[in-house]
Structures are given as C-alpha cells and as structure tokens.
Design a protein around this motif. Structure first.
Motif, PDB file in Angstrom:
ATOM      1  N   GLU A   8       0.947  -1.381  -0.040  1.00 39.79           N
ATOM      2  CA  GLU A   8      -0.267   0.025   0.153  1.00 39.79           C
ATOM      3  C   GLU A   8       0.843   1.290   0.034  1.00 39.79           C
ATOM      4  O   GLU A   8       0.257   2.258  -0.767  1.00 39.79           O
ATOM      5  CB  GLU A   8      -0.951  -0.120   1.357  1.00 39.79           C
ATOM      6  N   GLY A   9       2.025   1.274   0.701  1.00 41.20           N
ATOM      7  CA  GLY A   9       3.049   2.368   0.645  1.00 41.20           C
ATOM      8  C   GLY A   9       2.554   3.565   1.482  1.00 41.20           C
ATOM      9  O   GLY A   9       2.854   4.678   1.401  1.00 41.20           O
ATOM     10  N   ASP A  10       1.673   3.298   2.695  1.00 38.98           N
ATOM     11  CA  ASP A  10       1.062   4.349   3.475  1.00 38.98           C
ATOM     12  C   ASP A  10       1.933   4.219   4.855  1.00 38.98           C
ATOM     13  O   ASP A  10       1.532   5.223   5.805  1.00 38.98           O
ATOM     14  CB  ASP A  10      -0.548   3.958   3.662  1.00 38.98           C
ATOM     15  N   ASP A  11       2.953   3.544   4.969  1.00 38.22           N
ATOM     16  CA  ASP A  11       3.741   3.572   6.234  1.00 38.22           C
ATOM     17  C   ASP A  11       4.854   4.313   5.772  1.00 38.22           C
ATOM     18  O   ASP A  11       5.390   4.613   4.705  1.00 38.22           O
ATOM     19  CB  ASP A  11       4.249   2.128   6.596  1.00 38.22           C
ATOM     20  N   ASP A  12       5.595   4.767   7.094  1.00 36.39           N
ATOM     21  CA  ASP A  12       6.878   5.334   6.976  1.00 36.39           C
ATOM     22  C   ASP A  12       7.827   4.317   6.108  1.00 36.39           C
ATOM     23  O   ASP A  12       8.333   3.470   6.642  1.00 36.39           O
ATOM     24  CB  ASP A  12       7.547   5.729   8.347  1.00 36.39           C
ATOM     25  N   PRO A  13       8.310   4.841   5.061  1.00 39.70           N
ATOM     26  CA  PRO A  13       9.517   4.043   4.078  1.00 39.70           C
ATOM     27  C   PRO A  13      10.739   3.590   4.975  1.00 39.70           C
ATOM     28  O   PRO A  13      11.013   2.461   4.686  1.00 39.70           O
ATOM     29  CB  PRO A  13       9.620   4.871   2.927  1.00 39.70           C
ATOM     30  N   ASP A  14      11.021   4.638   5.827  1.00 41.29           N
ATOM     31  CA  ASP A  14      12.262   4.216   6.482  1.00 41.29           C
ATOM     32  C   ASP A  14      11.972   2.741   7.506  1.00 41.29           C
ATOM     33  O   ASP A  14      13.045   2.208   7.869  1.00 41.29           O
ATOM     34  CB  ASP A  14      12.884   5.228   7.369  1.00 41.29           C
ATOM     35  N   LYS A  15      10.913   2.672   7.808  1.00 40.67           N
ATOM     36  CA  LYS A  15      10.508   1.539   8.867  1.00 40.67           C
ATOM     37  C   LYS A  15       9.646   0.370   8.276  1.00 40.67           C
ATOM     38  O   LYS A  15       9.374  -0.284   9.021  1.00 40.67           O
ATOM     39  CB  LYS A  15       9.411   2.364  10.058  1.00 40.67           C
ATOM     40  N   CYS A  16       9.480   0.493   6.878  1.00 38.63           N
ATOM     41  CA  CYS A  16       8.883  -0.450   6.193  1.00 38.63           C
ATOM     42  C   CYS A  16       9.592  -1.708   5.968  1.00 38.63           C
ATOM     43  O   CYS A  16      10.664  -1.714   5.130  1.00 38.63           O
ATOM     44  CB  CYS A  16       8.577   0.105   4.920  1.00 38.63           C
ATOM     45  N   THR A  17       9.075  -2.948   6.682  1.00 39.88           N
ATOM     46  CA  THR A  17       9.789  -4.102   6.626  1.00 39.88           C
ATOM     47  C   THR A  17       9.788  -4.856   5.363  1.00 39.88           C
ATOM     48  O   THR A  17      10.683  -5.453   4.923  1.00 39.88           O
ATOM     49  CB  THR A  17       9.420  -5.046   7.681  1.00 39.88           C
ATOM     50  N   ALA A  18       8.787  -4.478   4.702  1.00 41.26           N
ATOM     51  CA  ALA A  18       8.474  -5.088   3.157  1.00 41.26           C
ATOM     52  C   ALA A  18       9.491  -4.476   2.274  1.00 41.26           C
ATOM     53  O   ALA A  18      10.006  -5.151   1.389  1.00 41.26           O
ATOM     54  CB  ALA A  18       6.856  -4.767   2.851  1.00 41.26           C
ATOM     55  N   ARG A  19       9.542  -3.365   2.237  1.00 40.34           N
ATOM     56  CA  ARG A  19      10.471  -2.486   1.355  1.00 40.34           C
ATOM     57  C   ARG A  19      11.975  -3.025   1.454  1.00 40.34           C
ATOM     58  O   ARG A  19      12.656  -3.246   0.514  1.00 40.34           O
ATOM     59  CB  ARG A  19      10.512  -0.915   1.403  1.00 40.34           C
ATOM     60  N   LYS A  20      12.388  -3.176   2.802  1.00 42.42           N
ATOM     61  CA  LYS A  20      13.678  -3.796   3.002  1.00 42.42           C
ATOM     62  C   LYS A  20      13.859  -5.028   2.662  1.00 42.42           C
ATOM     63  O   LYS A  20      14.827  -5.531   1.963  1.00 42.42           O
ATOM     64  CB  LYS A  20      14.005  -3.733   4.486  1.00 42.42           C
ATOM     65  N   LEU A  21      12.927  -6.248   2.817  1.00 43.88           N
ATOM     66  CA  LEU A  21      12.963  -7.134   2.182  1.00 43.88           C
ATOM     67  C   LEU A  21      12.974  -7.243   0.646  1.00 43.88           C
ATOM     68  O   LEU A  21      13.682  -8.013   0.128  1.00 43.88           O
ATOM     69  CB  LEU A  21      11.509  -8.184   2.681  1.00 43.88           C
ATOM     70  N   ALA A  22      12.370  -6.476   0.116  1.00 44.62           N
ATOM     71  CA  ALA A  22      12.391  -6.164  -1.405  1.00 44.62           C
ATOM     72  C   ALA A  22      13.727  -5.760  -2.099  1.00 44.62           C
ATOM     73  O   ALA A  22      14.435  -6.423  -2.898  1.00 44.62           O
ATOM     74  CB  ALA A  22      11.339  -5.415  -2.018  1.00 44.62           C
ATOM     75  N   ARG A  23      14.376  -4.921  -1.117  1.00 45.57           N
ATOM     76  CA  ARG A  23      15.649  -4.400  -1.326  1.00 45.57           C
ATOM     77  C   ARG A  23      16.598  -5.710  -1.561  1.00 45.57           C
ATOM     78  O   ARG A  23      17.548  -5.582  -2.255  1.00 45.57           O
ATOM     79  CB  ARG A  23      16.222  -3.288  -0.508  1.00 45.57           C
ATOM     80  N   PHE A  24      16.405  -6.352  -0.680  1.00 46.69           N
ATOM     81  CA  PHE A  24      17.448  -7.734  -0.686  1.00 46.69           C
ATOM     82  C   PHE A  24      16.904  -8.975  -1.454  1.00 46.69           C
ATOM     83  O   PHE A  24      17.161  -9.927  -1.409  1.00 46.69           O
ATOM     84  CB  PHE A  24      17.512  -8.252   1.024  1.00 46.69           C
ATOM     85  N   ASP A  25      15.861  -8.772  -2.298  1.00 43.85           N
ATOM     86  CA  ASP A  25      15.323  -9.474  -3.219  1.00 43.85           C
ATOM     87  C   ASP A  25      14.665 -10.812  -2.496  1.00 43.85           C
ATOM     88  O   ASP A  25      14.677 -11.872  -2.999  1.00 43.85           O
ATOM     89  CB  ASP A  25      16.420 -10.161  -4.159  1.00 43.85           C
ATOM     90  N   LEU A  26      14.097 -10.462  -1.489  1.00 40.47           N
ATOM     91  CA  LEU A  26      13.750 -11.557  -0.408  1.00 40.47           C
ATOM     92  C   LEU A  26      12.011 -11.789  -0.554  1.00 40.47           C
ATOM     93  O   LEU A  26      11.378 -12.676   0.054  1.00 40.47           O
ATOM     94  CB  LEU A  26      14.014 -11.553   1.084  1.00 40.47           C
ATOM     95  N   THR A  27      11.595 -10.414  -1.185  1.00 39.56           N
ATOM     96  CA  THR A  27      10.014 -10.913  -1.461  1.00 39.56           C
ATOM     97  C   THR A  27       9.843  -9.775  -2.809  1.00 39.56           C
ATOM     98  O   THR A  27      10.730  -8.886  -3.094  1.00 39.56           O
ATOM     99  CB  THR A  27       9.288 -10.277  -0.289  1.00 39.56           C
ATOM    100  N   GLU A  28       8.721 -10.038  -3.205  1.00 34.11           N
ATOM    101  CA  GLU A  28       8.436  -8.841  -4.414  1.00 34.11           C
ATOM    102  C   GLU A  28       7.156  -8.219  -4.075  1.00 34.11           C
ATOM    103  O   GLU A  28       6.270  -8.554  -3.378  1.00 34.11           O
ATOM    104  CB  GLU A  28       7.902  -9.839  -5.579  1.00 34.11           C
ATOM    105  N   LEU A  29       7.180  -6.822  -4.367  1.00 35.49           N
ATOM    106  CA  LEU A  29       6.285  -6.030  -4.033  1.00 35.49           C
ATOM    107  C   LEU A  29       5.258  -5.733  -5.121  1.00 35.49           C
ATOM    108  O   LEU A  29       5.512  -5.496  -6.443  1.00 35.49           O
ATOM    109  CB  LEU A  29       6.498  -4.575  -3.589  1.00 35.49           C
ATOM    110  N   HIS A  30       3.899  -5.682  -4.740  1.00 34.66           N
ATOM    111  CA  HIS A  30       2.792  -5.643  -5.847  1.00 34.66           C
ATOM    112  C   HIS A  30       1.953  -4.217  -5.348  1.00 34.66           C
ATOM    113  O   HIS A  30       1.533  -4.166  -4.445  1.00 34.66           O
ATOM    114  CB  HIS A  30       2.110  -6.794  -6.022  1.00 34.66           C
ATOM    115  N   ARG A  31       1.800  -3.461  -6.471  1.00 33.79           N
ATOM    116  CA  ARG A  31       1.025  -2.210  -6.124  1.00 33.79           C
ATOM    117  C   ARG A  31      -0.356  -2.351  -6.483  1.00 33.79           C
ATOM    118  O   ARG A  31      -1.149  -1.456  -6.259  1.00 33.79           O
ATOM    119  CB  ARG A  31       1.772  -0.997  -7.268  1.00 33.79           C
ATOM    120  N   SER A  32      -1.115  -3.532  -7.155  1.00 34.07           N
ATOM    121  CA  SER A  32      -2.135  -3.643  -7.073  1.00 34.07           C
ATOM    122  C   SER A  32      -2.763  -5.027  -6.773  1.00 34.07           C
ATOM    123  O   SER A  32      -1.853  -6.033  -6.723  1.00 34.07           O
ATOM    124  CB  SER A  32      -2.745  -3.376  -8.650  1.00 34.07           C
TER     125      SER A  32
END
Length: 167
Positions: A8-32
């Motif tokens: 959803e992208g509605d959290d503080d990006p600096d504290k977002c664990t999903a974004r950090k996992l994606a940066r390490f290619d440990l998950t894939e983010l989907h916007r829809s």
C-alpha cells in the motif's frame, strides 16, 4: 517458498520491513490486487488460522502479505484472491510495537508463517536483515514451536486459546 507483498505504501518508508525485504530480493512488492499472485494470504480477519496443513498450497503458489498501516488494515482492505489465513497469537519484537500482541510487521508475519509451515531456515534468513529479528524468535519460541507441531487450523486455535487465557 515465494513471498509476495501487496504494498500500500502508506507507512513510513524508513520503517517499512516489506521494502527492506524487497531491497534484498527476499520478496516481491505489488502495487495492485491484480498484480499480486494467488496464494495463502496472511489476513488478521480470516476465519481460519494458518496451520501446517497449508504448507503444500503455500509452496505451490505463494505466501502473500498485505503491507499497510495498522490504521488502514480494515477487513475490506483484504480483498486479495487466495486462501486467507490468520496468524495465531504472537508478540511483536519490532521497535514500534515491541511486546504488543498481534501488532506484527510484515517481516514478522512472514517469519511466523514460515515457521508454522516448516520453513524455519527461510524465516531466520529474512529476520537476519533486522537488528531485532532474533528477538522475535526468542519472544515467540514456545508458541511458534507449538503451532508448528499442530495438524490443522482447529489445533492451532486451541493452542492459541491457552495464550489468550493468560492475557
């Protein structure tokens, strides 16, 4: 086991664990919702608890989490296609909600699900990216072990009730 996040992208990006996992290619983010694959959807409003009986379906498809702020995590938010499952009682270790029951970050939810689904090494790998990751495992060692030993959702709910009765 493939990890996917409806982001959803509605959290503080600096504290977002999903974004950090994606940066390490440990998950894939989907916007829809349409872009998010079918799988076992971690949903706190689901009628059935996640159990080891869900492992094969999660391996065949995906394990899916919704990453949004707790304020917007209402029932209607979880409209993703898939088999919806609730995580049982666990305590957060993240700095924002430390010690609070059921206020897990996306990585904590994934890690808990992975342990219940007999993927402990995968859980430890994703938690290793966070300074408090090991603390999550320590705080929840007994319940995670007990949930992973259950056969099905009804057994998980019975074990969870023991923890709720202590509250």
């Amino acid at each position: 086991m493939d990890l996917h996040v409806r982001y959803e992208g509605d959290d503080d990006p600096d504290k977002c664990t999903a974004r950090k996992l994606a940066r390490f290619d440990l998950t894939e983010l989907h916007r829809s919702d349409r872009a998010t694959p079918y799988g076992i959807v971690l949903n706190p409003h689901a009628e059935r608890a996640l159990s080891p009986a869900d492992a094969d379906r999660a391996r065949e498809n995906a394990l899916v989490a919704l990453d949004c702020s707790w304020e917007s995590a209402g029932e209607k938010t979880f409209s993703l296609p898939g088999e919806h499952r609730a995580l049982p009682y666990l305590v957060a270790a993240n700095p924002v909600n430390f010690g609070r029951p059921m206020k897990l970050t996306t990585v904590e939810a994934f890690a808990a699900a992975l342990i219940v689904l007999d993927e402990r090494d995968h859980a430890e790998r994703i938690l290793s990216k966070f300074t408090w990751g090991e603390t999550f495992l320590e705080l929840n060692a007994e319940p995670l072990r007990r949930y992973a030993d259950c056969e099905d959702s009804s057994e998980v709910v019975a074990v969870q009730q023991e923890y709720l009765d202590r509250e």
